[in-house]
Design an enzyme around this catalytic site. Sequence first.
Site, PDB file in Angstrom:
ATOM      1  N   ASN A 203       0.887  -1.270   0.001  1.00 31.19           N
ATOM      2  CA  ASN A 203       0.053   0.107   0.106  1.00 31.19           C
ATOM      3  C   ASN A 203       1.056   1.251  -0.257  1.00 31.19           C
ATOM      4  O   ASN A 203       1.843   1.272   0.878  1.00 31.19           O
ATOM      5  CB  ASN A 203      -0.668   0.111   1.243  1.00 31.19           C
ATOM      6  CG  ASN A 203      -2.128   1.132   1.342  1.00 31.19           C
ATOM      7  OD1 ASN A 203      -2.671   1.037   0.198  1.00 31.19           O
ATOM      8  ND2 ASN A 203      -2.154   1.753   2.271  1.00 31.19           N
ATOM      9  N   HIS A 239      -5.371   9.786  -1.430  1.00 28.36           N
ATOM     10  CA  HIS A 239      -5.921  11.039  -0.669  1.00 28.36           C
ATOM     11  C   HIS A 239      -5.680  12.413  -1.792  1.00 28.36           C
ATOM     12  O   HIS A 239      -4.329  12.802  -1.981  1.00 28.36           O
ATOM     13  CB  HIS A 239      -4.823  11.402   0.659  1.00 28.36           C
ATOM     14  CG  HIS A 239      -4.793  10.127   1.686  1.00 28.36           C
ATOM     15  ND1 HIS A 239      -6.220  10.176   2.183  1.00 28.36           N
ATOM     16  CD2 HIS A 239      -4.089   9.153   1.741  1.00 28.36           C
ATOM     17  CE1 HIS A 239      -6.072   8.957   3.098  1.00 28.36           C
ATOM     18  NE2 HIS A 239      -4.803   8.336   2.901  1.00 28.36           N
ATOM     19  N   GLU A 268      -7.653   4.505   0.379  1.00 27.72           N
ATOM     20  CA  GLU A 268      -7.888   5.554   1.213  1.00 27.72           C
ATOM     21  C   GLU A 268      -8.349   6.992   0.675  1.00 27.72           C
ATOM     22  O   GLU A 268      -7.925   7.910   1.049  1.00 27.72           O
ATOM     23  CB  GLU A 268      -6.661   5.619   2.103  1.00 27.72           C
ATOM     24  CG  GLU A 268      -5.861   4.545   2.629  1.00 27.72           C
ATOM     25  CD  GLU A 268      -4.630   4.899   3.474  1.00 27.72           C
ATOM     26  OE1 GLU A 268      -4.693   5.975   3.620  1.00 27.72           O
ATOM     27  OE2 GLU A 268      -4.063   3.768   3.810  1.00 27.72           O
TER      28      GLU A 268
HETATM   29  O1  G3I Z   1      -4.477   7.153  20.222  1.00 29.50           O
HETATM   30  C1  G3I Z   1      -4.193   8.594  20.879  1.00 29.50           C
HETATM   31  C2  G3I Z   1      -5.205   9.009  21.826  1.00 29.50           C
HETATM   32  O2  G3I Z   1      -4.937   8.361  23.020  1.00 29.50           O
HETATM   33  C3  G3I Z   1      -5.317  10.196  22.031  1.00 29.50           C
HETATM   34  O3  G3I Z   1      -6.125  10.581  22.909  1.00 29.50           O
HETATM   35  C4  G3I Z   1      -5.784  11.212  20.805  1.00 29.50           C
HETATM   36  C5  G3I Z   1      -5.594  12.642  21.036  1.00 29.50           C
HETATM   37  O4  G3I Z   1      -5.356  13.160  19.809  1.00 29.50           O
HETATM   38  O5  G3I Z   1      -4.836  10.619  19.950  1.00 29.50           O
HETATM   39  C6  G3I Z   1      -4.655   9.402  19.616  1.00 29.50           C
HETATM   40  O6  G3I Z   1      -3.703   9.092  18.371  1.00 29.50           O
HETATM   41  C7  G3I Z   1      -4.222   9.391  17.205  1.00 29.50           C
HETATM   42  C8  G3I Z   1      -4.329   8.299  16.353  1.00 29.50           C
HETATM   43  O7  G3I Z   1      -4.413   8.791  15.118  1.00 29.50           O
HETATM   44  C9  G3I Z   1      -5.328   7.451  16.853  1.00 29.50           C
HETATM   45  O8  G3I Z   1      -6.657   7.894  16.553  1.00 29.50           O
HETATM   46  C10 G3I Z   1      -3.356  10.498  16.636  1.00 29.50           C
HETATM   47  O9  G3I Z   1      -3.262  11.637  17.341  1.00 29.50           O
HETATM   48  C11 G3I Z   1      -3.388  10.962  15.264  1.00 29.50           C
HETATM   49  O10 G3I Z   1      -2.343  11.744  14.500  1.00 29.50           O
HETATM   50  C12 G3I Z   1      -3.451   9.445  14.580  1.00 29.50           C
HETATM   51  O11 G3I Z   1      -3.790   9.734  13.114  1.00 29.50           O
HETATM   52  C13 G3I Z   1      -3.949   8.757  12.198  1.00 29.50           C
HETATM   53  C14 G3I Z   1      -2.840   8.769  11.432  1.00 29.50           C
HETATM   54  O12 G3I Z   1      -3.067   7.912  10.235  1.00 29.50           O
HETATM   55  C15 G3I Z   1      -1.418   8.897  12.015  1.00 29.50           C
HETATM   56  O13 G3I Z   1      -0.531   9.104  10.954  1.00 29.50           O
HETATM   57  C16 G3I Z   1      -5.173   8.880  11.574  1.00 29.50           C
HETATM   58  O14 G3I Z   1      -6.354   8.705  12.460  1.00 29.50           O
HETATM   59  C17 G3I Z   1      -5.304   8.021  10.376  1.00 29.50           C
HETATM   60  O15 G3I Z   1      -6.653   8.332   9.404  1.00 29.50           O
HETATM   61  C18 G3I Z   1      -4.186   8.173   9.580  1.00 29.50           C
HETATM   62  O16 G3I Z   1      -4.201   7.051   8.388  1.00 29.50           O
HETATM   63  C19 G3I Z   1      -3.157   7.098   7.667  1.00 29.50           C
HETATM   64  C20 G3I Z   1      -2.913   5.543   7.061  1.00 29.50           C
HETATM   65  O17 G3I Z   1      -2.828   4.736   8.117  1.00 29.50           O
HETATM   66  C21 G3I Z   1      -1.838   5.436   5.924  1.00 29.50           C
HETATM   67  N1  G3I Z   1      -1.997   6.382   4.967  1.00 29.50           N
HETATM   68  C22 G3I Z   1      -2.155   7.719   5.258  1.00 29.50           C
HETATM   69  C23 G3I Z   1      -3.441   7.825   6.275  1.00 29.50           C
HETATM   70  C24 G3I Z   1      -3.478   9.398   6.512  1.00 29.50           C
HETATM   71  O18 G3I Z   1      -2.534   9.927   7.216  1.00 29.50           O
END
Ligand code: G3I
Length: 357
Positions: A203, A239, A268
């Site tokens: 991916n 994206h 995605e």
């Molecule tokens: O787990 C913590 C939680 O404990 C805390 O309370 C909260 C407060 O903001 O943060 C939580 O962590 C977050 C995590 O997602 C889980 O929800 C992070 O802040 C947040 O930055 C993280 O973002 C994710 C991101 O990947 C990480 O880089 C997004 O939800 C998710 O949509 C995104 O997905 C990625 C794919 O896996 C790969 N391709 C790109 C895509 C978009 O970035």
Amino acid sequence: MKWRALIFLLAIPAFCLGFGDGVREHSLREAAQASGILIGTAVRPAQLSEAAYASTLAREFNMLEPEDVLKWEVVHPERESFDFSQGDQIVDFATRHGMKVRGHTLVWHQQNPKWLTEGKYTSSELAQILEKHIKTVVGHYRGKIFAWDVVNEAFDELRPGKLRSTLWLNQPGIGLAASGSSYIERCFRWAHEADPQALLVYNEAGAEVVNPKSDAIYAMVRDFRQRGVPIDGVGFQMHIENLRADVASISANIKRFTALGVQVHITEMDVALPVDPNGNPRPEDLQQQADIYREVANACLSHPGCTAIQTWGFTDKYSWIGSHSKHTQGAALLFDRSYAAKPAYAALRDVLTTGRR
Ligand code: G3I
């Protein structure tokens, strides 16, 4: 006469249930039946208890993927312990609603726990840790998760066509840094041992069009296929920003990858729009967004090997775009924050209804 009366009587309940003209439109998953394509979305388990979230998800999609909860920091919080509770919740939802599940992701440079990134492990220790992780996670979901993003985003953003320097490649890596994509190959082989039936996917972000990154992935996949490395698919994340999508190049890219004998999944998709401080986009942008969803879906359906279209969430209420853009961008998905279908939804459904040509 009798059989005519019978047909009439049977038609009444069908009409009342909403199958009469103009009474109820097909959902996305119903529209997708004609072509057999999978229509999926990323899911956050915390939202499953929200009635509108759960009912929209079950009604519209025939596939889902945990957005975050199968990543290392959630599923493997300590070296010796795994936590499948949130992943299991999502898989259970999918089973109850007849949906397929994609797994995301086994090997990535982000969302890894501190015990791993700060553990100062040697390459051979890291190789053991990674093998155990892949085999435990894939093994836990054997027969339940039909496709895995085995490796995610291994190619660099800034050095076109080069592998990204990561914990897994060369920081310190699992001991295969000198031979390029060998570490990726090893991961696919471990995943295949854990579930020989699973569809194994590479991916990537920013490789949707023909460009140096997708060229490098193409060379890797061709090499893997020639040598019998168990790779079955390539995921293009999709994206899309700034309302720009070179659909002709996306289509050409899908064509060349499927010609290698691998499936292509759009994994995605979202189309981020500029939003005002209240999170609202401009109406004309919503129309352009719909055109992009339509054209990308058309590009997928015009290649038989493109077998899945998945969006990165489905309601603008819960999309990663807002928090990751300081809320200057958003409104990227098919449903608004109140679960009302947007123009993009209708556009995608039209394409699915038309099916493959
Ligand atoms: O787990 C913590 C939680 O404990 C805390 O309370 C909260 C407060 O903001 O943060 C939580 O962590 C977050 C995590 O997602 C889980 O929800 C992070 O802040 C947040 O930055 C993280 O973002 C994710 C991101 O990947 C990480 O880089 C997004 O939800 C998710 O949509 C995104 O997905 C990625 C794919 O896996 C790969 N391709 C790109 C895509 C978009 O970035």
